[in-house]
Design a protein around this motif. Sequence first.
Motif, PDB file in Angstrom:
ATOM      1  N   GLN A   5       0.827  -1.206   0.000  1.00 19.94           N
ATOM      2  CA  GLN A   5       0.000   0.000   0.000  1.00 19.94           C
ATOM      3  C   GLN A   5       0.863   1.258   0.000  1.00 19.94           C
ATOM      4  O   GLN A   5       1.691   1.470   0.893  1.00 19.94           O
ATOM      5  CB  GLN A   5      -0.922   0.012   1.224  1.00 19.94           C
ATOM      6  N   PHE A   6       0.677   2.085  -1.022  1.00 23.16           N
ATOM      7  CA  PHE A   6       1.288   3.403  -1.062  1.00 23.16           C
ATOM      8  C   PHE A   6       0.239   4.451  -0.698  1.00 23.16           C
ATOM      9  O   PHE A   6      -0.917   4.119  -0.450  1.00 23.16           O
ATOM     10  CB  PHE A   6       1.860   3.683  -2.453  1.00 23.16           C
ATOM     11  N   PHE A 228       5.125   8.953  -1.425  1.00 22.13           N
ATOM     12  CA  PHE A 228       4.666   7.607  -1.760  1.00 22.13           C
ATOM     13  C   PHE A 228       4.516   6.690  -0.552  1.00 22.13           C
ATOM     14  O   PHE A 228       3.491   6.023  -0.391  1.00 22.13           O
ATOM     15  CB  PHE A 228       5.632   6.973  -2.776  1.00 22.13           C
ATOM     16  N   TYR A 229       5.511   6.634   0.321  1.00 24.12           N
ATOM     17  CA  TYR A 229       5.480   5.672   1.427  1.00 24.12           C
ATOM     18  C   TYR A 229       4.509   6.120   2.527  1.00 24.12           C
ATOM     19  O   TYR A 229       4.570   7.257   2.992  1.00 24.12           O
ATOM     20  CB  TYR A 229       6.876   5.522   2.045  1.00 24.12           C
ATOM     21  N   LEU A 230       3.654   5.193   2.942  1.00 22.57           N
ATOM     22  CA  LEU A 230       2.660   5.493   3.979  1.00 22.57           C
ATOM     23  C   LEU A 230       3.299   5.908   5.295  1.00 22.57           C
ATOM     24  O   LEU A 230       2.783   6.781   5.988  1.00 22.57           O
ATOM     25  CB  LEU A 230       1.788   4.252   4.222  1.00 22.57           C
ATOM     26  N   LYS A 231       4.421   5.300   5.628  1.00 23.88           N
ATOM     27  CA  LYS A 231       5.027   5.543   6.934  1.00 23.88           C
ATOM     28  C   LYS A 231       5.860   6.822   6.999  1.00 23.88           C
ATOM     29  O   LYS A 231       6.431   7.129   8.041  1.00 23.88           O
ATOM     30  CB  LYS A 231       5.879   4.343   7.340  1.00 23.88           C
ATOM     31  N   MET A 232       5.896   7.557   5.885  1.00 26.90           N
ATOM     32  CA  MET A 232       6.624   8.835   5.860  1.00 26.90           C
ATOM     33  C   MET A 232       5.607   9.973   5.806  1.00 26.90           C
ATOM     34  O   MET A 232       4.986  10.192   4.768  1.00 26.90           O
ATOM     35  CB  MET A 232       7.570   8.912   4.669  1.00 26.90           C
ATOM     36  N   PRO A 233       5.404  10.701   6.908  1.00 26.48           N
ATOM     37  CA  PRO A 233       4.385  11.756   6.910  1.00 26.48           C
ATOM     38  C   PRO A 233       4.763  12.911   6.000  1.00 26.48           C
ATOM     39  O   PRO A 233       5.946  13.204   5.806  1.00 26.48           O
ATOM     40  CB  PRO A 233       4.351  12.207   8.367  1.00 26.48           C
ATOM     41  N   ASP A 234       3.761  13.547   5.408  1.00 27.67           N
ATOM     42  CA  ASP A 234       3.988  14.709   4.548  1.00 27.67           C
ATOM     43  C   ASP A 234       4.481  15.895   5.362  1.00 27.67           C
ATOM     44  O   ASP A 234       4.178  16.016   6.532  1.00 27.67           O
ATOM     45  CB  ASP A 234       2.690  15.081   3.815  1.00 27.67           C
TER      46      ASP A 234
END
Length: 234
Positions: A5-6, A228-234
């Motif tokens: 999941q992205f 893209f990566y879910l675990k990297m917050p914007d």
Amino acid sequence: MSTFQFKQFSIQQAHAAMKVSTDGVLLGAWVDLNNVKRILDIGTGTGLLALMCKQRQPEAIINAVEIDENALIDAEANFKRCPWSDLHLIPGAVQNVMVAEPFDLVISNPPYFNDSLKSPTLSRNTARHTDTLSFSELVEAFVAHSHSLSRFAVVLPCNEAQIFISVAAEAGLSLRRHCLVKTTPTKMPSRSLLEFAWISGVMMQEELEIKQEGGTYSADFEALCKPFYLKMPD
């Protein structure tokens, strides 16, 4: 993991031999998409690069070529459930692809093993080995589907990258960007992100570390991949 999941799309990868990898994510996040309206993804696999480019450039028309039937199952499913249109999946070998218009960008996470031991799985061999798509054939595909301002981007292990640079140069291509990727600051670079063009000029040399000392992601890697990566917050 059968589904990755992205943030804006998901990748089903139950059938494809090659799963989501850091190599592919890096290339999709790093490649220059300025002034790009038509993209050709050669050997799309699960469709990862095509979907990353579509997220970054929603107006682009993207054609994705894949020869392996199992990978095509995943790519078709991933394109159908993504939030974008103008993603066209082309079954078969890129050597047989015929399209009316050239592309502004050709992108590929290509097979690169030549003489190493092969897997007993045919689809994995197709994805990993150059038997079905040599470096020369890949460059020839770019030549066939490009115009004078087109760019060509690939990711390869550093040793294979040097071979590929030579093959591209023989075809008249100029290496315009080269990013050496390290897993940590103390290790030697293991991957090369390469971008070629017909127009010669000064090459932009870059370096990227995936993780910093201590094992956490580097600030540069996070800045590149956080869309893209879910675990990297914007």
